[in-house]
Motif scaffolding. Structure first.
Motif, PDB file in Angstrom:
ATOM      1  N   THR A 149       0.830  -1.209   0.000  1.00 49.81           N
ATOM      2  CA  THR A 149       0.000   0.000   0.000  1.00 49.81           C
ATOM      3  C   THR A 149       0.861   1.254   0.000  1.00 49.81           C
ATOM      4  N   PHE A 150       1.925   1.239   0.788  1.00 49.39           N
ATOM      5  CA  PHE A 150       2.827   2.392   0.877  1.00 49.39           C
ATOM      6  C   PHE A 150       3.458   2.692  -0.476  1.00 49.39           C
ATOM      7  N   PHE A 151       3.892   1.657  -1.178  1.00 49.01           N
ATOM      8  CA  PHE A 151       4.551   1.881  -2.469  1.00 49.01           C
ATOM      9  C   PHE A 151       3.556   2.205  -3.577  1.00 49.01           C
ATOM     10  N   GLU A 152       2.317   1.803  -3.430  1.00 48.96           N
ATOM     11  CA  GLU A 152       1.291   2.271  -4.368  1.00 48.96           C
ATOM     12  C   GLU A 152       1.130   3.781  -4.236  1.00 48.96           C
ATOM     13  N   LEU A 153       1.162   4.258  -2.994  1.00 49.65           N
ATOM     14  CA  LEU A 153       1.034   5.691  -2.748  1.00 49.65           C
ATOM     15  C   LEU A 153       2.271   6.439  -3.250  1.00 49.65           C
ATOM     16  N   LEU A 154       3.455   5.873  -3.017  1.00 49.40           N
ATOM     17  CA  LEU A 154       4.678   6.504  -3.525  1.00 49.40           C
ATOM     18  C   LEU A 154       4.649   6.571  -5.048  1.00 49.40           C
ATOM     19  N   THR A 155       4.171   5.508  -5.674  1.00 51.14           N
ATOM     20  CA  THR A 155       4.100   5.480  -7.136  1.00 51.14           C
ATOM     21  C   THR A 155       3.175   6.577  -7.654  1.00 51.14           C
ATOM     22  N   ALA A 156       2.090   6.840  -6.930  1.00 56.16           N
ATOM     23  CA  ALA A 156       1.162   7.902  -7.329  1.00 56.16           C
ATOM     24  C   ALA A 156       1.812   9.281  -7.213  1.00 56.16           C
ATOM     25  N   ASN A 157       2.891   9.355  -6.424  1.00 59.06           N
ATOM     26  CA  ASN A 157       3.616  10.626  -6.239  1.00 59.06           C
ATOM     27  C   ASN A 157       5.084  10.468  -6.633  1.00 59.06           C
ATOM     28  N   ARG A 158       5.349   9.612  -7.614  1.00 58.47           N
ATOM     29  CA  ARG A 158       6.721   9.222  -7.951  1.00 58.47           C
ATOM     30  C   ARG A 158       7.599  10.407  -8.363  1.00 58.47           C
ATOM     31  N   SER A 159       7.068  11.325  -9.152  1.00 58.02           N
ATOM     32  CA  SER A 159       7.882  12.456  -9.612  1.00 58.02           C
ATOM     33  C   SER A 159       8.407  13.271  -8.435  1.00 58.02           C
ATOM     34  N   ASN A 174      12.911  -0.139 -13.284  1.00 60.85           N
ATOM     35  CA  ASN A 174      12.408   0.211 -14.616  1.00 60.85           C
ATOM     36  C   ASN A 174      11.406  -0.812 -15.152  1.00 60.85           C
ATOM     37  N   SER A 175      10.986  -1.749 -14.314  1.00 60.31           N
ATOM     38  CA  SER A 175      10.066  -2.786 -14.773  1.00 60.31           C
ATOM     39  C   SER A 175       8.654  -2.220 -14.926  1.00 60.31           C
ATOM     40  N   ALA A 176       7.857  -2.866 -15.774  1.00 59.14           N
ATOM     41  CA  ALA A 176       6.472  -2.432 -16.000  1.00 59.14           C
ATOM     42  C   ALA A 176       5.679  -2.504 -14.705  1.00 59.14           C
ATOM     43  N   GLN A 177       5.002  -1.402 -14.375  1.00 62.33           N
ATOM     44  CA  GLN A 177       4.189  -1.308 -13.165  1.00 62.33           C
ATOM     45  C   GLN A 177       4.990  -1.646 -11.904  1.00 62.33           C
ATOM     46  N   PHE A 178       6.306  -1.516 -12.005  1.00 72.08           N
ATOM     47  CA  PHE A 178       7.212  -1.741 -10.872  1.00 72.08           C
ATOM     48  C   PHE A 178       7.011  -3.141 -10.268  1.00 72.08           C
ATOM     49  N   GLU A 179       6.864  -4.109 -11.163  1.00 69.72           N
ATOM     50  CA  GLU A 179       6.652  -5.490 -10.734  1.00 69.72           C
ATOM     51  C   GLU A 179       7.854  -6.031  -9.957  1.00 69.72           C
ATOM     52  N   SER A 180       9.059  -5.605 -10.341  1.00 69.09           N
ATOM     53  CA  SER A 180      10.259  -6.087  -9.642  1.00 69.09           C
ATOM     54  C   SER A 180      10.266  -5.627  -8.190  1.00 69.09           C
ATOM     55  N   THR A 181       9.753  -4.434  -7.939  1.00 69.30           N
ATOM     56  CA  THR A 181       9.669  -3.938  -6.559  1.00 69.30           C
ATOM     57  C   THR A 181       8.724  -4.804  -5.744  1.00 69.30           C
ATOM     58  N   VAL A 197       8.195  -7.926  -6.157  1.00 74.66           N
ATOM     59  CA  VAL A 197       8.918  -9.168  -5.866  1.00 74.66           C
ATOM     60  C   VAL A 197       9.903  -8.952  -4.719  1.00 74.66           C
ATOM     61  N   VAL A 198      10.613  -7.832  -4.739  1.00 70.53           N
ATOM     62  CA  VAL A 198      11.571  -7.521  -3.680  1.00 70.53           C
ATOM     63  C   VAL A 198      10.868  -7.381  -2.339  1.00 70.53           C
ATOM     64  N   ILE A 199       9.707  -6.745  -2.349  1.00 68.18           N
ATOM     65  CA  ILE A 199       8.939  -6.593  -1.108  1.00 68.18           C
ATOM     66  C   ILE A 199       8.629  -7.960  -0.515  1.00 68.18           C
ATOM     67  N   GLU A 200       8.098  -8.852  -1.349  1.00 66.23           N
ATOM     68  CA  GLU A 200       7.732 -10.182  -0.854  1.00 66.23           C
ATOM     69  C   GLU A 200       8.942 -10.951  -0.346  1.00 66.23           C
ATOM     70  N   LYS A 201      10.011 -10.968  -1.132  1.00 66.09           N
ATOM     71  CA  LYS A 201      11.188 -11.748  -0.760  1.00 66.09           C
ATOM     72  C   LYS A 201      11.895 -11.166   0.468  1.00 66.09           C
ATOM     73  N   SER A 202      11.976  -9.836   0.560  1.00 64.93           N
ATOM     74  CA  SER A 202      12.679  -9.223   1.685  1.00 64.93           C
ATOM     75  C   SER A 202      11.890  -9.377   2.977  1.00 64.93           C
ATOM     76  N   TRP A 224      20.715 -10.420  -7.699  1.00 63.38           N
ATOM     77  CA  TRP A 224      21.819 -10.589  -8.658  1.00 63.38           C
ATOM     78  C   TRP A 224      21.288 -10.569 -10.077  1.00 63.38           C
ATOM     79  N   LYS A 225      20.175 -11.249 -10.293  1.00 63.54           N
ATOM     80  CA  LYS A 225      19.546 -11.289 -11.608  1.00 63.54           C
ATOM     81  C   LYS A 225      19.135  -9.879 -12.053  1.00 63.54           C
ATOM     82  N   GLU A 226      18.551  -9.083 -11.141  1.00 62.05           N
ATOM     83  CA  GLU A 226      18.128  -7.735 -11.452  1.00 62.05           C
ATOM     84  C   GLU A 226      19.339  -6.849 -11.758  1.00 62.05           C
ATOM     85  N   LYS A 227      20.411  -7.054 -11.031  1.00 62.41           N
ATOM     86  CA  LYS A 227      21.616  -6.241 -11.217  1.00 62.41           C
ATOM     87  C   LYS A 227      22.253  -6.514 -12.570  1.00 62.41           C
ATOM     88  N   MET A 228      22.202  -7.766 -13.017  1.00 66.06           N
ATOM     89  CA  MET A 228      22.860  -8.154 -14.250  1.00 66.06           C
ATOM     90  C   MET A 228      21.969  -7.966 -15.474  1.00 66.06           C
TER      91      MET A 228
END
Length: 227
Positions: free
Chosen positions: A102-112, A184-191, A193-198, A222-226
């Motif tokens: 929820t927090f990152f949905e709100l940040l995304t709405a105010n990303r700029s 830079n992933s579409a709809q910040f899908e990678s974020t 994933v990071v939220i869930e895994k972390s 590592w995969k995201e970095k490479m």
């Protein structure tokens, strides 16, 4: 006649009610349009047809307002999640995940705004100074979660440290914010994933079963970095 009109306008300005949310919106809009913080409370208020008194009803300076933006992000997040009828029945792990999503949905709405304000100063620590209020609130939220989790544990050995968990949660949030800023992933899908895994990693660390989760998170990063 002109003098009389000026007095009338001044009276109208004083009678205009300004909310905290409106003040924050005016500030964020100014920052995005001018790519800098306002220099003068007087000029900012005059340009937005409000009085200095109305500004000082909520904040003593622009630095205070800057911190207030992040506190409002937190407050709005908790308002949303607490309205969910299922939230109280969630496990502590599920509650933290819900908070982050929820927090990152709100940040995304105010990303700029977020990207600008966290990159404004070349010295990173000065950019993070505005997060002090957020840090206090997030640690308080984490303390409540771990306290709730400890109530279900009969053995003191199994109980988790509120201090360590809350600090770990704060460091985790900073890590996710940085990842999200570079995502830079579409709809910040990678974020997501990071939220869930972390979150799973942190809870597993406290449950003494960290190895598999840590390897899983490490491989993903590592995969995201490479990529």
């Amino acid at each position: 006649m002109a003098t009389k009109q000026k007095k009338t306008d001044s009276k109208l300005v004083k009678e205009t009610k300004v909310t905290q949310d409106q003040l924050i919106s005016l500030y964020m809009e100014y920052v995005l349009e001018h790519e800098k913080m306002p220099k003068s409370v007087f000029k900012f208020c005059k340009d937005n047809n409000i009085t200095e008194g109305q500004f000082y009803d909520f904040y003593g300076s622009f630095d205070g307002l800057k911190k207030g933006v992040w506190s409002k992000f937190y407050d709005n997040t908790t308002l949303v999640i607490e309205k969910s009828p299922e939230f109280d029945a969630f496990s502590t792990r599920e509650k933290l995940l819900t908070f982050y999503y929820t927090f990152f949905e709100l940040l995304t709405a105010n990303r700029s705004y977020v990207l600008y304000t966290l990159s404004e100063n070349p010295e990173m620590m000065k950019n993070l100074d505005q997060l002090k209020g957020l840090r206090r609130k997030v640690k308080g939220f984490a303390n409540e979660l771990i306290r709730e989790g400890n109530e279900d544990k009969s053995s003191k050995i199994l109980k988790q440290s509120e201090t360590i968990f809350s600090e770990a949660t704060w460091v985790q949030l900073l890590f996710i914010i940085k990842f999200w800023m570079d995502d830079n992933s579409a709809q910040f899908e990678s974020t997501d994933v990071v939220i869930e895994k972390s979150v799973n990693t942190v809870f597993d660390l406290f449950d003494n079963t960290p190895l598999e989760r840590m390897l899983d998170l490490g491989k993903f990063l590592w995969k995201e970095k490479m990529a």
